[in-house]
Scaffold this motif. Structure first.
Motif, PDB file in Angstrom:
ATOM      1  N   SER A   9      -5.699  -7.141   7.994  1.00 35.18           N
ATOM      2  CA  SER A   9      -5.737  -6.265   6.823  1.00 35.18           C
ATOM      3  C   SER A   9      -4.356  -5.691   6.504  1.00 35.18           C
ATOM      4  O   SER A   9      -4.033  -5.512   5.330  1.00 35.18           O
ATOM      5  N   ASP A  10      -3.543  -5.423   7.507  1.00 37.49           N
ATOM      6  CA  ASP A  10      -2.192  -4.900   7.244  1.00 37.49           C
ATOM      7  C   ASP A  10      -1.365  -5.900   6.443  1.00 37.49           C
ATOM      8  O   ASP A  10      -0.649  -5.529   5.508  1.00 37.49           O
ATOM      9  N   ASN A  11      -1.464  -7.175   6.802  1.00 32.36           N
ATOM     10  CA  ASN A  11      -0.757  -8.224   6.079  1.00 32.36           C
ATOM     11  C   ASN A  11      -1.268  -8.319   4.643  1.00 32.36           C
ATOM     12  O   ASN A  11      -0.487  -8.412   3.692  1.00 32.36           O
ATOM     13  N   PHE A  12      -2.589  -8.275   4.474  1.00 30.28           N
ATOM     14  CA  PHE A  12      -3.191  -8.322   3.147  1.00 30.28           C
ATOM     15  C   PHE A  12      -2.692  -7.156   2.295  1.00 30.28           C
ATOM     16  O   PHE A  12      -2.296  -7.341   1.143  1.00 30.28           O
ATOM     17  N   LYS A  13      -2.705  -5.947   2.861  1.00 26.72           N
ATOM     18  CA  LYS A  13      -2.268  -4.754   2.114  1.00 26.72           C
ATOM     19  C   LYS A  13      -0.801  -4.857   1.714  1.00 26.72           C
ATOM     20  O   LYS A  13      -0.437  -4.447   0.614  1.00 26.72           O
ATOM     21  N   ASN A  14       0.040  -5.399   2.595  1.00 28.33           N
ATOM     22  CA  ASN A  14       1.460  -5.554   2.264  1.00 28.33           C
ATOM     23  C   ASN A  14       1.658  -6.441   1.045  1.00 28.33           C
ATOM     24  O   ASN A  14       2.558  -6.206   0.241  1.00 28.33           O
ATOM     25  N   ILE A  15       0.813  -7.450   0.902  1.00 25.75           N
ATOM     26  CA  ILE A  15       0.950  -8.398  -0.205  1.00 25.75           C
ATOM     27  C   ILE A  15       0.271  -7.890  -1.472  1.00 25.75           C
ATOM     28  O   ILE A  15       0.823  -7.983  -2.561  1.00 25.75           O
ATOM     29  N   PHE A  16      -0.944  -7.348  -1.355  1.00 24.08           N
ATOM     30  CA  PHE A  16      -1.785  -7.094  -2.524  1.00 24.08           C
ATOM     31  C   PHE A  16      -2.078  -5.617  -2.822  1.00 24.08           C
ATOM     32  O   PHE A  16      -2.888  -5.343  -3.701  1.00 24.08           O
ATOM     33  N   SER A  17      -1.458  -4.674  -2.140  1.00 27.63           N
ATOM     34  CA  SER A  17      -1.865  -3.263  -2.256  1.00 27.63           C
ATOM     35  C   SER A  17      -1.906  -2.740  -3.690  1.00 27.63           C
ATOM     36  O   SER A  17      -2.805  -1.970  -4.038  1.00 27.63           O
ATOM     37  N   SER A  18      -0.993  -3.164  -4.543  1.00 26.42           N
ATOM     38  CA  SER A  18      -0.978  -2.650  -5.917  1.00 26.42           C
ATOM     39  C   SER A  18      -2.029  -3.321  -6.809  1.00 26.42           C
ATOM     40  O   SER A  18      -2.292  -2.850  -7.909  1.00 26.42           O
ATOM     41  N   GLU A  19      -2.650  -4.393  -6.320  1.00 29.53           N
ATOM     42  CA  GLU A  19      -3.581  -5.158  -7.145  1.00 29.53           C
ATOM     43  C   GLU A  19      -5.053  -4.899  -6.810  1.00 29.53           C
ATOM     44  O   GLU A  19      -5.936  -5.450  -7.460  1.00 29.53           O
ATOM     45  N   VAL A  20      -5.303  -4.078  -5.783  1.00 27.80           N
ATOM     46  CA  VAL A  20      -6.677  -3.905  -5.315  1.00 27.80           C
ATOM     47  C   VAL A  20      -7.065  -2.431  -5.214  1.00 27.80           C
ATOM     48  O   VAL A  20      -6.214  -1.557  -5.072  1.00 27.80           O
ATOM     49  N   ASN A  21      -8.371  -2.193  -5.284  1.00 30.53           N
ATOM     50  CA  ASN A  21      -8.952  -0.907  -4.903  1.00 30.53           C
ATOM     51  C   ASN A  21      -9.483  -1.084  -3.500  1.00 30.53           C
ATOM     52  O   ASN A  21     -10.009  -2.147  -3.158  1.00 30.53           O
ATOM     53  N   SER A  22      -9.363  -0.054  -2.682  1.00 28.61           N
ATOM     54  CA  SER A  22      -9.799  -0.193  -1.294  1.00 28.61           C
ATOM     55  C   SER A  22     -10.875   0.823  -0.951  1.00 28.61           C
ATOM     56  O   SER A  22     -10.919   1.918  -1.512  1.00 28.61           O
ATOM     57  N   TYR A  23     -11.758   0.402  -0.030  1.00 31.39           N
ATOM     58  CA  TYR A  23     -12.845   1.236   0.463  1.00 31.39           C
ATOM     59  C   TYR A  23     -12.921   1.018   1.962  1.00 31.39           C
ATOM     60  O   TYR A  23     -12.925  -0.114   2.429  1.00 31.39           O
ATOM     61  N   ALA A  24     -12.981   2.087   2.721  1.00 35.78           N
ATOM     62  CA  ALA A  24     -13.065   1.961   4.178  1.00 35.78           C
ATOM     63  C   ALA A  24     -14.284   2.715   4.682  1.00 35.78           C
ATOM     64  O   ALA A  24     -14.631   3.777   4.160  1.00 35.78           O
ATOM     65  N   ASN A  25     -14.925   2.141   5.687  1.00 38.34           N
ATOM     66  CA  ASN A  25     -16.074   2.766   6.325  1.00 38.34           C
ATOM     67  C   ASN A  25     -16.022   2.390   7.804  1.00 38.34           C
ATOM     68  O   ASN A  25     -16.448   1.290   8.173  1.00 38.34           O
ATOM     69  N   GLY A  26     -15.496   3.269   8.603  1.00 35.42           N
ATOM     70  CA  GLY A  26     -15.352   2.976  10.020  1.00 35.42           C
ATOM     71  C   GLY A  26     -14.404   1.813  10.239  1.00 35.42           C
ATOM     72  O   GLY A  26     -13.273   1.835   9.775  1.00 35.42           O
ATOM     73  N   GLU A  27     -14.891   0.774  10.911  1.00 37.56           N
ATOM     74  CA  GLU A  27     -14.047  -0.378  11.213  1.00 37.56           C
ATOM     75  C   GLU A  27     -14.101  -1.449  10.129  1.00 37.56           C
ATOM     76  O   GLU A  27     -13.560  -2.526  10.295  1.00 37.56           O
ATOM     77  N   MET A  28     -14.753  -1.145   9.002  1.00 35.59           N
ATOM     78  CA  MET A  28     -14.840  -2.095   7.903  1.00 35.59           C
ATOM     79  C   MET A  28     -13.998  -1.616   6.727  1.00 35.59           C
ATOM     80  O   MET A  28     -14.038  -0.449   6.353  1.00 35.59           O
ATOM     81  N   GLU A  29     -13.228  -2.546   6.159  1.00 26.23           N
ATOM     82  CA  GLU A  29     -12.426  -2.271   4.966  1.00 26.23           C
ATOM     83  C   GLU A  29     -12.811  -3.288   3.905  1.00 26.23           C
ATOM     84  O   GLU A  29     -12.961  -4.465   4.203  1.00 26.23           O
ATOM     85  N   ARG A  30     -12.960  -2.829   2.662  1.00 30.29           N
ATOM     86  CA  ARG A  30     -13.245  -3.736   1.551  1.00 30.29           C
ATOM     87  C   ARG A  30     -12.177  -3.528   0.483  1.00 30.29           C
ATOM     88  O   ARG A  30     -11.830  -2.391   0.159  1.00 30.29           O
ATOM     89  N   TYR A  31     -11.699  -4.643  -0.052  1.00 25.75           N
ATOM     90  CA  TYR A  31     -10.694  -4.622  -1.107  1.00 25.75           C
ATOM     91  C   TYR A  31     -11.214  -5.424  -2.282  1.00 25.75           C
ATOM     92  O   TYR A  31     -11.596  -6.581  -2.129  1.00 25.75           O
ATOM     93  N   ASN A  32     -11.263  -4.794  -3.452  1.00 31.08           N
ATOM     94  CA  ASN A  32     -11.665  -5.473  -4.683  1.00 31.08           C
ATOM     95  C   ASN A  32     -10.459  -5.568  -5.604  1.00 31.08           C
ATOM     96  O   ASN A  32      -9.807  -4.544  -5.877  1.00 31.08           O
ATOM     97  N   PHE A  33     -10.169  -6.765  -6.064  1.00 29.90           N
ATOM     98  CA  PHE A  33      -9.075  -6.914  -7.013  1.00 29.90           C
ATOM     99  C   PHE A  33      -9.450  -6.214  -8.310  1.00 29.90           C
ATOM    100  O   PHE A  33     -10.588  -6.319  -8.779  1.00 29.90           O
ATOM    101  N   LYS A  34      -8.496  -5.492  -8.876  1.00 31.20           N
ATOM    102  CA  LYS A  34      -8.748  -4.706 -10.080  1.00 31.20           C
ATOM    103  C   LYS A  34      -9.036  -5.596 -11.284  1.00 31.20           C
ATOM    104  O   LYS A  34      -9.791  -5.208 -12.172  1.00 31.20           O
ATOM    105  N   ASN A  35      -8.408  -6.762 -11.308  1.00 29.59           N
ATOM    106  CA  ASN A  35      -8.554  -7.674 -12.438  1.00 29.59           C
ATOM    107  C   ASN A  35      -9.052  -9.031 -11.953  1.00 29.59           C
ATOM    108  O   ASN A  35      -8.826  -9.403 -10.794  1.00 29.59           O
TER     109      ASN A  35
END
Length: 157
Positions: A21-47
């Protein structure tokens, strides 16, 4: 082909089995909305994202910092449903578009079920699904965890 290898290309960047997830966030952080719940993270692309010729709404799920699944849903505005303007025909058309796209990408499925089609690989599986209770349809790439034992030796590579 990338999809057969469990890879999806978005904006010239690969999302793949084993991605953290750290690698994903480094690449796509400005393009996604993120949701975290404990050990689960979900990323939805805005467009919507164009993947092999079709526009998709894309969601990525990480569990314990490792990629777990990628979800794709046809983003064609003509197929969009809402509670105020529901159409079973749109759900069926969207499901068929998912099936056709997968067959074009991966060939004939390993399994055909009333709720969708499925492909099996050593890295995980790809399904086109229809959830009749929720009225939802999509494509999901589910990655096997390191602990997952492949029971069927007929899985594709």
């Amino acid at each position: 082909m990338r999809l057969k290898d469990g890879k999806v290309l978005i904006n010239n960047n690969e999302i793949f089995k084993g991605m953290k997830s750290d690698n994903f966030k480094n690449i796509f952080s400005s393009e996604v909305n993120s949701y975290a719940n404990g050990e689960m993270e979900r990323y939805n692309f805005k467009n919507p994202q164009i993947i092999d010729g079709l526009a998709f709404r894309v969601g990525i799920v990480f569990k314990k910092n490792s990629i777990s699944s990628i979800e794709l849903k046809n983003a064609d505005p003509k197929l969009k449903n809402s509670y105020e303007n529901w159409s079973d025909d749109n759900v069926e058309l969207k499901r068929k578009s998912h099936d056709e796209w997968l067959i074009n990408q991966l060939g004939q499925p390993d399994e055909r079920k009333p709720a969708g089609i499925e492909y099996h690989y050593t890295w995980g599986h790809v399904i086109s699904y229809y959830d009749s209770r929720g009225g939802d349809t999509g494509i999901r790439l589910n990655y096997y965890t390191e602990l997952h034992k492949i029971k069927d030796t007929s899985h594709k590579n």
